[in-house]
Design a protein around this motif. Structure first.
Motif: not given
Length: 241
Positions: A183-188
């Motif tokens: 669940k790590i966002c795409f931007k990160q």
């Protein structure tokens, strides 16, 4: 050297797809890739053949030799552009299965589950996975169009930039499954990849090379998912524990 390590991570995927406990999770992504990639290339070849035959009929006899010049150019364009675009589309369809494969590879490598979701929870998560693929597609398309135009305007510089972009996108595509499972966002995720760009370009370069090889390219998708997950475990996972 990070570039070489990135390539090694990709090739490690060939060993992982044969491991007991993982092979059954490789089957569906592999089948999807074989059916879609194989059938599309068949129709694409027919389309090119008909197109060149039509074009050849329009050319005067003394220019018929141009067909032999256009075929290699068309093949190169297909290998370095169509393959990338098709990979993005295919992975959109196979996203839930690739995510599951990445999860099982991480379990195999670490002995720790990514999450404790059951089958129903996994099925409920499919829309979120597809939404993630849509984000990647929106990230890819505008840049692909711009770099493709540059490829024809400034051929030498454009080819170099196109190859680098293709390598980067392959890395983004396949590394993202492990990030998304956590669940790590795409931007990160993109920011993390930029911290070790050599790994990404090396990994993507290996994917690009094998995607351009007929028959071999049919198994690239599950191999890349496995290799990218190993890369995640060794280089990024410790930052999120």
């Amino acid at each position: 050297m990070q570039f070489t390590q990135g390539m090694e991570y990709f090739f490690s995927g060939f060993k992982l797809i044969t491991q007991k406990g993982l092979k059954r999770f490789v089957f569906i992504p592999l089948l999807i890739n074989i059916v879609l990639f194989g059938s599309s290339l068949f129709f694409l070849y027919g389309w090119l053949t008909d197109g060149f035959a039509y074009l050849n009929n329009l050319l005067p006899t003394w220019l018929s030799w141009l067909e032999w010049l256009m075929w290699p150019i068309a093949v190169l364009v297909i290998l370095f552009s169509y393959s990338m675009l098709f990979t993005v589309i295919t992975n959109f369809i196979a996203a839930p299965f690739n995510g599951l494969l990445s999860e099982k590879v991480e379990l195999y490598l670490t002995g720790q589950t990514v999450n404790d979701d059951g089958l129903m929870d996994t099925l409920k998560d499919v829309p979120r996975m597809l939404s993630r693929e849509w984000i990647k597609l929106c990230y890819f398309l505008p840049r692909a169009i711009g770099f493709f135009i540059l490829l024809w305007v400034l051929p030498v510089i454009g080819q170099l930039i196109w190859v680098m972009f293709t390598c980067w996108m392959y890395a983004v595509q396949y590394k993202d499954y492990a990030f998304d499972n956590h669940k790590i966002c795409f931007k990160q995720m993109r920011q993390d990849l930029k911290q070790k760009q050599g790994l990404s370009y090396g990994f993507g370069f290996a994917v690009m090379l094998l995607t351009a090889i007929p028959v071999v390219n049919l198994i690239v998708m599950p191999v890349a998912v496995c290799g990218a997950t190993r890369l995640w475990v060794d280089n990024y996972r410790p930052n999120y524990r």
